[in-house]
Design an enzyme around this catalytic site. Structure first.
Site, PDB file in Angstrom:
ATOM      1  N   ARG A   5       0.836  -1.211   0.000  1.00  0.00           N
ATOM      2  CA  ARG A   5       0.000   0.000   0.000  1.00  0.00           C
ATOM      3  C   ARG A   5       0.865   1.253   0.000  1.00  0.00           C
ATOM      4  O   ARG A   5       0.594   2.199  -0.731  1.00  0.00           O
ATOM      5  CB  ARG A   5      -0.949   0.029   1.202  1.00  0.00           C
ATOM      6  CG  ARG A   5      -2.154  -0.867   1.038  1.00  0.00           C
ATOM      7  CD  ARG A   5      -3.036  -0.804   2.247  1.00  0.00           C
ATOM      8  NE  ARG A   5      -2.241  -1.161   3.429  1.00  0.00           N
ATOM      9  CZ  ARG A   5      -2.637  -0.996   4.673  1.00  0.00           C
ATOM     10  NH1 ARG A   5      -3.803  -0.450   4.945  1.00  0.00           N
ATOM     11  NH2 ARG A   5      -1.879  -1.366   5.678  1.00  0.00           N
ATOM     12  N   ASN A  14      -6.234  -2.447   1.590  1.00  0.00           N
ATOM     13  CA  ASN A  14      -6.171  -3.902   1.661  1.00  0.00           C
ATOM     14  C   ASN A  14      -7.590  -4.455   1.627  1.00  0.00           C
ATOM     15  O   ASN A  14      -8.517  -3.844   2.169  1.00  0.00           O
ATOM     16  CB  ASN A  14      -5.506  -4.358   2.963  1.00  0.00           C
ATOM     17  CG  ASN A  14      -4.002  -4.241   2.931  1.00  0.00           C
ATOM     18  OD1 ASN A  14      -3.385  -4.115   1.878  1.00  0.00           O
ATOM     19  ND2 ASN A  14      -3.383  -4.279   4.099  1.00  0.00           N
TER      20      ASN A  14
END
Length: 92
Positions: A20, A38
């Site tokens: 991320r 996520n």
């Protein structure tokens, strides 16, 4: 240049490896807007808007990922540009 918008789902070893943050930093460096998060299934999902060339560079970077990741594949959807994002952010 007219902006484009893509939604991408990345699968493989992409959680717990800085994916991320990598996605975020790459998007910021390319001046894209959107978000990354996520998913419960172990994948990472992201949406980005910006000029086609920058979005394509971003997607190419996601295919490689950060060193600790192992990207198995990307599912990419073209979407209608909404222009609702002011910046790129990590969502939780």
């Amino acid at each position: 240049m007219k902006p484009i918008r893509v939604k991408v789902k990345v699968n493989g070893r992409v959680q717990g490896v800085g994916f991320r943050h990598f996605t975020y930093k790459t998007a910021i460096s390319l001046e894209l807007t959107g978000w990354v998060r996520n998913l419960e299934d172990g994948c990472v999902e992201a949406v980005a808007e910006g000029p086609r060339q920058q979005v394509e560079e971003w997607l190419a970077a996601l295919k490689k990922g950060p060193p600790a990741s192992k990207v198995a594949g990307l599912t990419i959807q073209r979407e209608i540009v909404e222009g609702v994002f002011e910046r790129f952010e990590v969502r939780f």
